[in-house]
Motif scaffolding. Structure first.
Motif, PDB file in Angstrom:
ATOM      1  N   THR A   1      -4.376  -1.798   6.739  1.00  0.00           N
ATOM      2  CA  THR A   1      -4.197  -3.252   6.638  1.00  0.00           C
ATOM      3  C   THR A   1      -4.984  -3.929   8.019  1.00  0.00           C
TER       4      THR A   1
ATOM      5  N   LEU B   1      -9.377   2.253  -1.218  1.00  0.00           N
ATOM      6  CA  LEU B   1      -9.551   1.027  -0.469  1.00  0.00           C
ATOM      7  C   LEU B   1     -10.732   0.853   0.306  1.00  0.00           C
TER       8      LEU B   1
ATOM      9  N   TYR C   1       0.882  -1.314  -0.100  1.00  0.00           N
ATOM     10  CA  TYR C   1       0.054   0.046   0.104  1.00  0.00           C
ATOM     11  C   TYR C   1       0.741   1.189  -0.057  1.00  0.00           C
TER      12      TYR C   1
ATOM     13  N   CYS D   1      -1.091   3.353   6.272  1.00  0.00           N
ATOM     14  CA  CYS D   1      -0.992   1.912   5.554  1.00  0.00           C
ATOM     15  C   CYS D   1      -0.991   0.812   6.460  1.00  0.00           C
TER      16      CYS D   1
END
Length: 417
Positions: free
Chosen positions: A125, A162, A96, A121
């Motif tokens: 996650t 995302l 990412y 990031c």
């Protein structure tokens, strides 16, 4: 230098050209001796003409990662190790981060935002893998301002497209209580204040569920509610030694901040518990207040569903009450009475019911204690002149017609006598 027809070492004629990285070499296939090395070239036009170029323009330099990317990847990896995340989390967060730095939206951002990009990031996650991690934890590790971190996080989510699921309230309770320093003995924590982690998490979860069922969670920031629920659960597990401890001291001993709205959430929770305690048979003989009701939180939570039904009006009872108001006599709020009179009757009945100690409607706090309403502007004379009974011209009607079928139907209707 020997002729390229034979090897000077072994005399073999088996000479081959070998491409080693960016350089062409003449190597003996028998002994491996390198006879000649070519020039360092790039993969562009210089490669065809074997021109010497600077290393900064060569293929090897262009394939290397930039210094900013290397530092960012190292930061992401270190952050994953500090949080003890699985290896697959680290790989996803690094991918990412690489995608984000390649996106044009993050090319000209400040260095501070680029440093926060790695934390965003990792945060994305963890959320995607349902790993309980709050934004406050990341901000504390990166020494970042929550407002700036939130801005970078929203930009990353938007630009990369995302999908980030929201953290459930149960996971948030467990994560928030993990940072408390009341689960192990310390020099600045008195012995009676140390509590078992599993018991406190379970009791806090029950109080948070009670807050969710009584409209205290909707539209509110979850951290003040979880903090207030943790304080009540901690007091109720050993009330004799902890009732004298204030909310501020509890947060100081636990090593967490006291959010400003937490006092209001604590007050609302205690009001709910007091109304539930008034419906419990063996507690009616006691004079319950905000201090003594904490001793009986365990019993109140055990009979939570029954007490909530008795302490608050059910939905069907409210509908029946509204129907009674609509079918009553003209003096008691008939349909012909003005709305202000009906509102006054409803408020007086609600106030009478609360004064008598009866069950009140289970409503959000914003409806029970509404804020001061804004004054509406006076209607203009043109608005007052419009009654809704004005005739509509044919040209205006035709503007709303779409298609020949509707036009034919309208003309046919006009032709009828």
């Amino acid at each position: 230098m020997a002729a390229r027809g034979s090897c000077p070492g072994c005399g073999s004629a088996a000479l081959v050209e070998d491409a080693h990285y960016a350089q062409q070499q003449v190597v003996c296939a028998a002994c491996g001796c390198v006879l000649a090395e070519g020039l360092l070239t790039t993969t562009y036009a210089e490669e065809e003409h074997l021109r010497e170029v600077a290393y900064s323009q060569s293929t090897g330099q262009k394939e290397q990662l930039s210094r900013c990317l290397q530092r960012g990847i190292r930061r992401v990896q270190d952050l994953c190790k500090v949080l003890q995340l699985p290896a697959v989390f680290e790989e996803t967060a690094v991918s990412y981060f690489q995608r984000a730095l390649q996106h044009p939206s993050f090319h000209l951002v400040s260095l501070e935002k680029k440093e926060l990009l790695g934390g965003c990031c990792v945060f994305v996650t963890c959320r995607q893998h349902n790993w309980p991690l709050t934004m406050g934890t990341i901000c504390s590790l990166l020494y970042a301002k929550p407002e700036l971190f939130a801005g970078v996080y929203l930009s990353l989510q938007k630009e990369l497209g995302l999908s980030v699921p929201a953290l459930s309230l149960a996971d948030l309770v467990k994560t928030h209580l993990n940072s408390f320093r009341l689960f192990q003995h310390a020099a600045d924590v008195p012995a009676p204040f140390v509590e078992d982690k599993e018991k406190m998490v379970a009791r806090t979860m029950q109080i948070v569920e009670l807050a969710s069922e009584t409209w205290l969670v909707t539209g509110r920031h979850p951290v003040p509610i979880v903090t207030a629920a943790a304080f009540l659960s901690w007091q109720s597990l050993q009330p004799a030694a902890r009732l004298t401890c204030t909310f501020a001291r509890f947060c100081k001993l636990a090593g967490v901040d006291l959010p400003p709205p937490a006092h209001l959430r604590l007050k609302e929770l205690l009001e709910i518990l007091l109304r539930m305690a008034s419906q419990l048979a063996w507690l009616r003989v006691f004079h319950m207040d905000k201090k003594t009701v904490v001793k009986h939180i365990g019993d109140l939570l055990q009979h939570r569903i029954f007490l909530l039904k008795n302490a608050f009006c059910l939905e069907d009872e409210e509908e029946q009450h509204a129907a009674d108001l609509g079918e009553g006599s003209p003096g008691e709020g008939s349909p012909g009475s003005p709305p202000a009179a009906e509102e006054g009757n409803a408020s007086s009945l609600g106030g009478k019911r609360q004064r008598e100690g009866g069950p009140r409607p289970l409503l959000p706090p914003c409806l029970i204690n509404p804020r001061k309403r804004l004054r509406t502007a006076d209607p203009s004379p043109s608005d007052c002149a419009i009654t809704g009974d004005e005739p509509i011209s044919d040209s205006e009607i035709e503007q709303y017609l779409r298609g020949p079928e509707e036009i034919r139907a309208f003309r046919k209707a006009k032709a009828w006598p």
